[in-house]
Design an enzyme around this catalytic site. Structure first.
Site, PDB file in Angstrom:
ATOM      1  N   LYS A 119       0.826  -1.209   0.000  1.00  0.00           N
ATOM      2  CA  LYS A 119       0.000   0.000   0.000  1.00  0.00           C
ATOM      3  C   LYS A 119       0.856   1.254   0.000  1.00  0.00           C
ATOM      4  CE  LYS A 119      -4.395  -1.639   1.730  1.00  0.00           C
ATOM      5  NZ  LYS A 119      -5.492  -1.448   2.678  1.00  0.00           N
ATOM      6  N   LYS A 201      -6.879 -13.251  -8.589  1.00  0.00           N
ATOM      7  CA  LYS A 201      -8.048 -13.327  -7.723  1.00  0.00           C
ATOM      8  C   LYS A 201      -9.119 -12.343  -8.213  1.00  0.00           C
ATOM      9  CE  LYS A 201      -8.522 -11.864  -3.135  1.00  0.00           C
ATOM     10  NZ  LYS A 201      -8.017 -11.518  -1.825  1.00  0.00           N
ATOM     11  N   LYS A 204     -12.702  -6.460  -6.417  1.00  0.00           N
ATOM     12  CA  LYS A 204     -13.676  -5.396  -6.657  1.00  0.00           C
ATOM     13  C   LYS A 204     -13.014  -4.140  -7.199  1.00  0.00           C
ATOM     14  CE  LYS A 204     -13.732  -4.448  -1.682  1.00  0.00           C
ATOM     15  NZ  LYS A 204     -14.491  -4.748  -0.467  1.00  0.00           N
TER      16      LYS A 204
END
Ligand code: TRP
Length: 336
Positions: A119, A201, A204
């Site tokens: 991140k 994977k 969203k």
């Protein structure tokens, strides 16, 4: 007659961030298993909204998503009566314990967290203190409720390990206080992959809308996305090494219908991928339809949602306050 005491159920706790609508992958890999756990365990589930602001959120959008995720958790079948169902930011003990635990967490440990490194690289203009100390808040979420198990995905296992280390350190410094939680990986959880790149994977946040099924997608959208799913040129429905696209569709079909692979192979013997993709789309739409209806019902009544949040927060506050009090006493604080 003698009273037979019912064995106390083991506690389970997990949280989900209220950012973006969950996908079919989140549903089959996590949410549906939470629903299944309600009977066997004493469950606590929360919306980790404080974790969401470690990356920039637009306030109006965050607020809308908190309502939506709360409604969605109930719509998938989590009962606000049988479980502790609450919003993290509405229960003050989380941030309070997080501070105390941060004083038992080493800078070096946090710097080694894979998610932090990823991140920090992705949001290089906003490497804030919260992003760094995110795992101590997560440790607080968990340890406040003394759960035996924490159902999480692969990506959160490292944070669970760290939670155990922090708990162990606290126990050895101040005396037995925390139950050491174990990460819990559900056997029945489906690993749902991207419909456009089945080596990845389902996510969203994928830029390609066709890569994922959102829990809010309507039937036409679901059917269209499955029709466009990337497969191979074999046109023979069978689970086999390397055929990631068709394997993914089989996994999804198995998860929603309960049929085993060999039964699926027989069902589609001699039929092409087209038929199979339509069948998967139909089955998924049938599974999500009732959830979407309940979701719409809950979303119609904000006041009721707030009332349910309030009840959840009060119950969670009562449990977490006790743990926090114990911790503060052991550390030497004066409670009046
Ligand atoms: N970090 C988790 C995630 O992004 C969410 C989370 C916050 C969590 N607190 C937790 C998960 C406590 C399990 C237990 O998925």
């Amino acid at each position: 007659m003698t009273d037979i005491a019912l064995p106390k159920k083991d506690r389970v706790l997990s949280c989900i961030q209220p950012t973006g609508t969950p996908t079919l992958g989140n549903y089959l890999g996590a949410l549906r298993n939470w629903v299944a756990m309600q009977d066997e365990f004493d469950c606590a589930f929360a919306l980790a909204d404080l974790h969401a602001v470690t990356v920039r959120q637009e306030p109006a959008k965050l607020r809308a998503q908190i309502y939506e995720m709360f409604a969605l958790l109930m719509a998938v079948g989590l009962s606000p009566e049988r479980n502790l169902l609450f919003v993290q930011s509405q229960v003050p003990a989380h941030t309070q314990l997080s501070w105390l635990l941060s004083c038992c967490t080493q800078f070096g440990e946090l710097s080694r967290m894979t998610q932090y490194k990823e991140k920090a690289a992705k949001h290089a203009d906003n490497i804030n203190l919260g992003l760094f100390s995110y795992p101590t808040l997560m440790a607080a979420d968990i340890l406040l409720y003394q759960p035996k198990y924490v159902p999480v995905g692969e990506d959160q296992k490292q944070h669970c390990e760290l939670t155990r280390n922090i708990a162990q350190r606290f126990n050895s410094l101040y005396g037995e206080t925390f139950v050491l939680p174990e990460p819990y990986v559900m056997k029945t959880a489906a690993r749902v992959r991207s419909l456009q790149d089945p080596t990845k994977k389902m996510s969203k946040s994928d830029e390609n809308q066709n890569a994922f099924i959102s829990l809010k997608d309507d039937k036409d959208t679901i059917l269209r996305k499955f029709r466009r799913a990337v497969t191979d040129s074999q046109a023979h429905v069978a689970y086999r090494e390397g055929a990631d696209g068709i394997n993914n569709l089989m996994e999804i079909y198995k998860a929603v219908t309960g049929k085993e692979y060999d039964a699926i192979e027989r069902e589609f013997d001699g039929r092409g991928y087209g038929d199979f993709k339509t069948a998967v789309g139909e089955a998924v739409a049938a599974e999500l339809g009732p959830i979407q209806q309940r979701f719409a019902e809950y979303m119609k009544d904000k006041a009721q949602l707030e009332q349910l949040m309030k009840q959840g927060a009060e119950r969670a506050a009562a449990v977490s306050r006790r743990t926090l009090g114990k911790v503060m006493k052991k550390m030497g604080f004066v409670q009046v």
